[in-house]
Motif scaffolding. Sequence first.
Motif, PDB file in Angstrom:
ATOM      1  N   LEU A 342       0.827  -1.197   0.000  1.00 17.33           N
ATOM      2  CA  LEU A 342       0.000   0.000   0.000  1.00 17.33           C
ATOM      3  C   LEU A 342       0.866   1.253   0.000  1.00 17.33           C
ATOM      4  O   LEU A 342       0.596   2.220  -0.727  1.00 17.33           O
ATOM      5  N   ALA A 343       1.892   1.270   0.839  1.00 19.07           N
ATOM      6  CA  ALA A 343       2.918   2.330   0.815  1.00 19.07           C
ATOM      7  C   ALA A 343       2.318   3.727   0.910  1.00 19.07           C
ATOM      8  O   ALA A 343       2.593   4.601   0.089  1.00 19.07           O
ATOM      9  N   ASP A 344       1.488   3.951   1.934  1.00 18.81           N
ATOM     10  CA  ASP A 344       0.978   5.298   2.170  1.00 18.81           C
ATOM     11  C   ASP A 344       1.432   5.779   3.539  1.00 18.81           C
ATOM     12  O   ASP A 344       2.241   5.117   4.210  1.00 18.81           O
ATOM     13  N   GLU A 345       0.909   6.913   3.975  1.00 14.89           N
ATOM     14  CA  GLU A 345       1.376   7.515   5.232  1.00 14.89           C
ATOM     15  C   GLU A 345       1.113   6.619   6.433  1.00 14.89           C
ATOM     16  O   GLU A 345       1.933   6.539   7.351  1.00 14.89           O
ATOM     17  N   ASP A 346      -0.030   5.930   6.431  1.00 15.23           N
ATOM     18  CA  ASP A 346      -0.366   5.061   7.550  1.00 15.23           C
ATOM     19  C   ASP A 346       0.247   3.674   7.429  1.00 15.23           C
ATOM     20  O   ASP A 346       0.264   2.909   8.394  1.00 15.23           O
ATOM     21  N   HIS A 347       0.729   3.329   6.252  1.00 10.54           N
ATOM     22  CA  HIS A 347       1.311   2.006   6.014  1.00 10.54           C
ATOM     23  C   HIS A 347       2.622   2.181   5.255  1.00 10.54           C
ATOM     24  O   HIS A 347       2.728   1.822   4.080  1.00 10.54           O
ATOM     25  N   PRO A 348       3.638   2.737   5.918  1.00  9.61           N
ATOM     26  CA  PRO A 348       4.897   3.049   5.224  1.00  9.61           C
ATOM     27  C   PRO A 348       5.669   1.782   4.845  1.00  9.61           C
ATOM     28  O   PRO A 348       5.512   0.720   5.447  1.00  9.61           O
ATOM     29  N   VAL A 349       6.509   1.933   3.831  1.00 13.35           N
ATOM     30  CA  VAL A 349       7.389   0.860   3.373  1.00 13.35           C
ATOM     31  C   VAL A 349       8.805   1.166   3.846  1.00 13.35           C
ATOM     32  O   VAL A 349       9.296   2.279   3.674  1.00 13.35           O
ATOM     33  N   ARG A 350       9.432   0.156   4.445  1.00 15.26           N
ATOM     34  CA  ARG A 350      10.803   0.333   4.950  1.00 15.26           C
ATOM     35  C   ARG A 350      11.671  -0.794   4.397  1.00 15.26           C
ATOM     36  O   ARG A 350      11.967  -1.771   5.088  1.00 15.26           O
ATOM     37  N   VAL A 351      12.061  -0.656   3.148  1.00  8.79           N
ATOM     38  CA  VAL A 351      12.890  -1.672   2.512  1.00  8.79           C
ATOM     39  C   VAL A 351      14.345  -1.457   2.911  1.00  8.79           C
ATOM     40  O   VAL A 351      14.878  -0.360   2.717  1.00  8.79           O
ATOM     41  N   PHE A 477       8.518 -10.120   4.626  1.00  4.95           N
ATOM     42  CA  PHE A 477       9.664  -9.595   3.899  1.00  4.95           C
ATOM     43  C   PHE A 477       9.185  -8.903   2.626  1.00  4.95           C
ATOM     44  O   PHE A 477       8.066  -9.110   2.159  1.00  4.95           O
ATOM     45  N   TYR A 478      10.048  -8.085   2.081  1.00  2.01           N
ATOM     46  CA  TYR A 478       9.756  -7.397   0.828  1.00  2.01           C
ATOM     47  C   TYR A 478      10.302  -8.221  -0.343  1.00  2.01           C
ATOM     48  O   TYR A 478      11.468  -8.627  -0.334  1.00  2.01           O
ATOM     49  N   ILE A 479       9.457  -8.434  -1.344  1.00  4.58           N
ATOM     50  CA  ILE A 479       9.879  -9.129  -2.564  1.00  4.58           C
ATOM     51  C   ILE A 479      10.325  -8.042  -3.542  1.00  4.58           C
ATOM     52  O   ILE A 479       9.503  -7.377  -4.172  1.00  4.58           O
ATOM     53  N   VAL A 480      11.635  -7.839  -3.658  1.00  2.74           N
ATOM     54  CA  VAL A 480      12.142  -6.689  -4.413  1.00  2.74           C
ATOM     55  C   VAL A 480      12.445  -7.015  -5.869  1.00  2.74           C
ATOM     56  O   VAL A 480      12.619  -6.105  -6.688  1.00  2.74           O
ATOM     57  N   GLY A 481      12.519  -8.308  -6.209  1.00  7.10           N
ATOM     58  CA  GLY A 481      12.825  -8.651  -7.587  1.00  7.10           C
ATOM     59  C   GLY A 481      12.622 -10.120  -7.868  1.00  7.10           C
ATOM     60  O   GLY A 481      12.630 -10.950  -6.951  1.00  7.10           O
ATOM     61  N   LEU A 498      12.232  -0.919  -4.962  1.00  8.55           N
ATOM     62  CA  LEU A 498      12.488  -0.526  -3.572  1.00  8.55           C
ATOM     63  C   LEU A 498      11.495   0.523  -3.094  1.00  8.55           C
ATOM     64  O   LEU A 498      11.648   1.068  -2.002  1.00  8.55           O
ATOM     65  N   ILE A 499      10.456   0.782  -3.913  1.00  9.06           N
ATOM     66  CA  ILE A 499       9.474   1.814  -3.589  1.00  9.06           C
ATOM     67  C   ILE A 499       8.222   1.222  -2.928  1.00  9.06           C
ATOM     68  O   ILE A 499       7.826   1.638  -1.842  1.00  9.06           O
TER      69      ILE A 499
END
Length: 565
Positions: A342-351, A477-481, A498-499
């Motif tokens: 989602l990557a918004d203000e309430d659900h930030p992404v920290r890769v 975890f983040y799936i980056v690629g 990474l966004i």
Amino acid sequence: MLFCKKTLVFKILWVLLFFSVHCLAATHYHFKVMEAPYTRLCSKKKILTVNGQFPGPALHVHHGDTIYVTVHNKGRYNITIHWHGVKLTGYPWSDGPEYITQCPIQPGGKFKQKIIFSTEEGTLWWHAHSDWSRATVHGPIIVYPKINGTGYPFSKPLVEVPIILGEWWKRDVMDVLQEAVITGGDPAVSDAFTINGQPGDLYPCSKSETIKLNVHQGNSYLLRIVNAALNTILFFSVAKHNLTVVGIDGSYAKQLTSGYITIASGQTIDAVLHANQDPNHYYMAARAFTSSPSVAFDNTTATAIVQYSGDYTLSSFPSLPQLPYYDDTNAAYSFLSSLRSLADEDHPVRVPSNITTRIVSTLSVNALPCHRNRSCEGPNGTILAASMNNITFVNPSVDILEAYYKHIHGVYGADFPSFPPLVFNFTADNLPLILEVSKTGTEVKILPFNSAVEIIFQGTNVVAGDDHPMHLHGYSFYIVGWGYGNFDKDKDPQNYNLIDPPFRNTVTVPRNGWTTIRFEATNPGVWFMHCHFDRHLVWGMETVFIVQDGTEARLSPPPPDMPPC
């Protein structure tokens, strides 16, 4: 007057007692693992269940809750229960994998498990984590937002419906597993897929028991979908309806509207179904996705029915969805690669960006020599196995968490390699037979607390290439690629996302391809990493991460009733 005051005090005490009991009931559950008779596909058999239910009972919690589940083993087999996708911060004692974080609960025994929820929100699930018990011992976990929190980041649907996808064998699944262990070959494929425990109209003796979802035209319904199948990635769809994905693996996602979803074994998807078609009956359906032509699979289709309310003329036969074909790799990974956080203000992404621990691990199907005086059904008379970095994992006799916590030597080694010990063209069509034989051992990887970890999973074509849904306990975890073929360390990282990469606990590594994940090792303890195909898990495609204590987070001591070995 005195009587009135006493009466008032009594009423207040009664109300307080009522609410305290109510709260206790909401946070303490009892799971009785027991056999119960079930009839499917024209025949009856006894299956292992929780509280006699298949699928098992749903757990309903809120963001940040802590609950207790006492598991009573009333069955014939050892059992453990895993809370799939729950991070259990600093408390791996309740995580559940057999001989990794606990010894099994023996018949007649019990274990009170403390389940700590932290950042999870959405749909997760619980399941057995010993042998093949999870075929029927599983159920959903619904994690709602905080009671006074921000709520859903999408329009709240009218109704929420768990959709549990599973597999059914006519035979006892323990017999299927035992036969495979004895012969060294591939286990028999399932006889049916199920939706909420039922195969549906297309199977014999199943029409009258087909699951039905009643909907009202104009309303929306949140489908909380779990793939509980043992060995299969599934396509899922509803005829003439789109599904809008809003969550994956217990976290929110950017909305993605699609005519179908791809969901791997172990994964969950929250998807909104809008009842926006003409009133009628429509099939929802699930069938296999497989990209490996040499691996047998169940080619049947499970169905349930979406039926609109109201008065209308019913079609003679419900519409079937146009699911992608079994081996439609492009359809499968087009969906998976379109998912985003989602990557918004309430659900930030920290890769994590400054990687301090990098692991490259091959994922291979292997072949071990057949024991003397046996006839084995693996390739060229061998025993089928599987490995990570050419190590076929062997379960110890004492669980690794206890050995780590109590400093018991000789239970495991700490030499899981950070790079493949054998380097070759991993995805070549023809590979030397010498590569098929793996080493066996109990090797783990030590991760410093707060390290930024990157893992590159590289599928191989040893014996037979396959897709691999890899699950990490204790973390998302983040799936980056991801990509097909061999990972290129110079070119492929340039295309990492990474966004807003998807945030999951189970990732599908494509057949003869690669996937990269990242996470921060901030949850101390012993955490299992393994393929979520149970046949690959039994063969040894697994390892263990031991995350060391940090100054701000430490491993908690064990509960007093840990099951003995």
